[in-house]
Design a protein around this motif. Structure first.
Motif, mmCIF file in Angstrom:
data_model
loop_
_atom_site.group_PDB
_atom_site.id
_atom_site.type_symbol
_atom_site.label_atom_id
_atom_site.label_comp_id
_atom_site.label_asym_id
_atom_site.label_seq_id
_atom_site.Cartn_x
_atom_site.Cartn_y
_atom_site.Cartn_z
ATOM 1 N N PRO A 283 0.787 -1.242 0.000
ATOM 2 C CA PRO A 283 0.000 0.000 0.000
ATOM 3 C C PRO A 283 0.816 1.289 0.000
ATOM 4 C CG PRO A 283 -0.037 -1.005 2.176
ATOM 5 C CD PRO A 283 0.644 -1.987 1.263
ATOM 6 N N ASN A 284 2.027 1.292 0.528
ATOM 7 C CA ASN A 284 2.785 2.547 0.654
ATOM 8 C C ASN A 284 3.817 2.723 -0.446
ATOM 9 O OD1 ASN A 284 4.285 0.417 1.618
ATOM 10 N ND2 ASN A 284 5.316 1.606 3.209
ATOM 11 N N SER A 285 3.532 2.186 -1.629
ATOM 12 C CA SER A 285 4.463 2.283 -2.754
ATOM 13 C C SER A 285 4.216 3.572 -3.542
ATOM 14 C CB SER A 285 4.311 1.070 -3.668
ATOM 15 O OG SER A 285 2.977 0.960 -4.133
ATOM 16 N N TRP A 286 5.140 3.837 -4.463
ATOM 17 C CA TRP A 286 5.006 4.954 -5.395
ATOM 18 C C TRP A 286 4.780 4.403 -6.802
ATOM 19 C CZ3 TRP A 286 5.176 10.315 -4.834
ATOM 20 C CH2 TRP A 286 5.437 10.783 -3.539
ATOM 21 N N LEU A 287 3.864 5.008 -7.536
ATOM 22 C CA LEU A 287 3.596 4.646 -8.922
ATOM 23 C C LEU A 287 4.240 5.680 -9.834
ATOM 24 C CD1 LEU A 287 2.146 3.185 -11.292
ATOM 25 C CD2 LEU A 287 0.138 4.599 -10.787
ATOM 26 N N THR A 288 5.063 5.212 -10.773
ATOM 27 C CA THR A 288 5.671 6.085 -11.776
ATOM 28 C C THR A 288 5.362 5.527 -13.150
ATOM 29 O OG1 THR A 288 7.500 6.602 -10.251
ATOM 30 C CG2 THR A 288 7.805 7.159 -12.580
ATOM 31 N N TYR A 289 4.937 6.395 -14.056
ATOM 32 C CA TYR A 289 4.589 5.978 -15.413
ATOM 33 C C TYR A 289 5.552 6.632 -16.407
ATOM 34 C CZ TYR A 289 2.096 6.330 -19.900
ATOM 35 O OH TYR A 289 1.767 6.316 -21.230
ATOM 36 N N LEU A 290 6.238 5.787 -17.192
ATOM 37 C CA LEU A 290 7.130 6.259 -18.241
ATOM 38 C C LEU A 290 6.494 5.957 -19.598
ATOM 39 C CD1 LEU A 290 10.573 4.878 -16.945
ATOM 40 C CD2 LEU A 290 9.404 6.991 -16.311
ATOM 41 N N SER A 291 6.566 6.907 -20.503
ATOM 42 C CA SER A 291 6.005 6.740 -21.839
ATOM 43 C C SER A 291 7.126 6.784 -22.867
ATOM 44 C CB SER A 291 4.989 7.855 -22.129
ATOM 45 O OG SER A 291 4.501 7.754 -23.458
ATOM 46 N N LEU A 292 7.157 5.786 -23.741
ATOM 47 C CA LEU A 292 8.169 5.710 -24.793
ATOM 48 C C LEU A 292 7.485 5.702 -26.154
ATOM 49 C CD1 LEU A 292 11.049 5.276 -25.874
ATOM 50 C CD2 LEU A 292 10.757 2.820 -25.454
ATOM 51 N N ASP A 293 7.890 6.636 -27.008
ATOM 52 C CA ASP A 293 7.373 6.709 -28.368
ATOM 53 C C ASP A 293 8.494 7.266 -29.239
ATOM 54 O OD1 ASP A 293 5.985 6.985 -30.721
ATOM 55 O OD2 ASP A 293 4.274 8.041 -29.858
ATOM 56 N N ALA A 294 9.229 6.365 -29.905
ATOM 57 C CA ALA A 294 10.416 6.783 -30.644
ATOM 58 C C ALA A 294 10.675 5.845 -31.811
ATOM 59 C CB ALA A 294 11.627 6.812 -29.715
ATOM 60 N N PRO A 295 11.351 6.316 -32.850
ATOM 61 C CA PRO A 295 11.742 5.434 -33.953
ATOM 62 C C PRO A 295 12.673 4.338 -33.459
ATOM 63 C CG PRO A 295 11.996 7.753 -34.559
ATOM 64 C CD PRO A 295 11.745 7.714 -33.086
ATOM 65 N N SER A 296 12.609 3.176 -34.090
ATOM 66 C CA SER A 296 13.378 2.021 -33.627
ATOM 67 C C SER A 296 14.873 2.306 -33.577
ATOM 68 C CB SER A 296 13.111 0.815 -34.532
ATOM 69 O OG SER A 296 13.459 1.111 -35.886
ATOM 70 N N GLU A 297 15.385 3.118 -34.506
ATOM 71 C CA GLU A 297 16.825 3.374 -34.536
ATOM 72 C C GLU A 297 17.297 4.216 -33.355
ATOM 73 O OE1 GLU A 297 14.818 6.294 -37.468
ATOM 74 O OE2 GLU A 297 14.667 4.173 -36.858
ATOM 75 N N HIS A 298 16.380 4.853 -32.642
ATOM 76 C CA HIS A 298 16.749 5.655 -31.478
ATOM 77 C C HIS A 298 16.707 4.866 -30.173
ATOM 78 C CE1 HIS A 298 15.649 9.696 -33.651
ATOM 79 N NE2 HIS A 298 16.723 9.094 -34.141
ATOM 80 N N VAL A 299 16.141 3.659 -30.204
ATOM 81 C CA VAL A 299 16.030 2.851 -28.983
ATOM 82 C C VAL A 299 17.165 1.835 -28.984
ATOM 83 C CG1 VAL A 299 14.530 1.402 -27.578
ATOM 84 C CG2 VAL A 299 13.536 3.198 -29.004
#
Length: 383
Positions: A283-299
């Motif tokens: 119950p006492n955790s932190w939620l973090t949301y990361l969003s990734l949207d990039a061309p394949s050559e950049h990942v």
């Protein structure tokens, strides 16, 4: 005094508006796997993954979906270590996390570990069936895993072979999942539907393979959720001074940013912890949301989180926990006590309030002095 009240009324109106604007600003202030298929007509759908890390245990919940009409669909992903368990994941957890971060009966058959095989062959460690997915955990070199895939009906193109060989330099553990389209149709699942998988592992820190999502010519799109004991940040300095990472980009990663963060709320805790096989949520955790949207050559990187809660990118092919062993012996900022999250915004608000209070006090005092001088200068008539 009437003049003083009129002056104060004029001053307070714009001041209240400015304060409201400041408060408004303060408030605002994976499925990860190499897709294997007979040809290129199948595309990997948007990846969605939850990584929860607590007391050395990582819970990795992911859902794989595809777009296409092929019958021999599978995927393979590197793992940092041998799983403690693989089971069906929560039915609604990923959808609930999506809703939270965008305001705006267990079906498992375990077959056990296989007997040791030849030294140059991949070793089958675990086999599990979850809904329409047949999952196998392997240990072996990149070439051994490639050979196993070829012998078990996985089609590997040149790009996927290169991924496996490179990842094998970092970890010898892989998870292969084959999507049984006939079973999926019998269950009423259609193209794009995913089967949630929960992998539990013992790890010194979270690690997520992301480069494996970078299929040639495709846009990499992923929703990555973290549950941790502390809020995640993009730099040690920001974490030390309590600066929120929300809205900031991950350094060195195009199209990758921290989109949302909050302490676990009571409604969210109830919804997650009551889902299938999700009672471990704390119950006492932190939620973090990361969003990734990039061309394949950049990942061209994977992701880890340091014990201090700092998001760290690892070059493709780096060992999963290299950031821990390579960390400097003494980090000045990390050694300092961390201020509560949001401290800079609170400090700014206090400074503004002090400035406003000082200005009002000066106006009141000046106004009173002016009225006293006027009163003293007024002639006193005869009694």
């Amino acid at each position: 005094m009437a003049n003083t009240r009129a002056l104060l009324k004029k001053l307070l109106a714009p001041t209240a508006l400015a304060l409201a604007l400041i408060l408004t600003q303060a408030q605002s202030a994976l499925a990860c796997g190499g897709l294997v298929a007979p040809d290129g007509d199948v595309r990997l759908g948007r990846a969605s993954t939850l990584v929860a890390w607590h007391d050395g245990i990582e819970h990795y919940l992911t859902s794989f979906s595809y777009q296409g009409n092929e019958s021999g669909i599978g995927w393979i992903v590197p793992l940092p270590t041998v799983p403690l368990s693989i089971e069906a994941g929560g039915r609604w957890t990923l959808q609930r996390l999506f809703n939270e971060t965008h305001p705006f009966i267990q079906n498992t058959v375990a077959f056990g570990a296989a007997a040791p095989t030849a030294a140059n062959a991949a070793q089958v460690l675990q086999q599990v069936q979850i809904e329409a997915l047949n999952i196998t955990v392997l240990r072996g070199s990149g070439q051994a895993v490639i050979d196993w895939c070829a012998q078990n009906g996985f089609f590997l193109n040149g790009d996927t072979r290169a991924h496996l060989l490179a990842y094998a330099n970092a970890t010898p553990i892989f998870m292969a999942a084959k999507y049984d389209t006939a079973a999926a149709k019998a269950r009423g699942q259609t193209v794009g539907d995913g089967a949630p998988i929960l992998i539990t592992m013992k790890t010194p820190q979270p690690w997520v393979p992301l480069e494996v999502l970078a299929l040639d010519g495709q846009q990499v799109q992923a929703d990555l959720y973290f549950l941790t004991d502390q809020p995640l940040n993009t730099s040690t300095l920001n974490a030390t001074i309590g600066q929120s990472a929300v809205g900031s980009d991950i350094p060195g990663a195009t199209g990758f940013n921290v989109a949302f963060q909050e302490r676990m709320t009571a409604p969210l805790y109830h919804d997650l912890s009551t889902d299938r096989n999700m009672s471990w949520v704390w119950p006492n955790s932190w939620l973090t949301y990361l969003s990734l949207d990039a061309p394949s050559e950049h990942v061209s990187y994977d992701l880890s989180v340091t014990p201090a809660g700092i998001i760290h990118l690892l070059p493709f092919g780096t060992a999963p926990f290299a950031s821990t062993s390579a960390a400097p012996a003494h980090d000045f900022w990390a050694s300092l006590p961390h201020l509560p999250l949001g401290t800079p915004q609170v400090a700014l608000l206090l400074l503004v309030l002090l400035a406003i209070g000082g200005a009002l006090t000066w106006v009141i005092v000046a106004s009173l002095r002016h009225e006293l001088r006027q009163h003293a200068a007024t002639p006193v008539g005869p009694r």
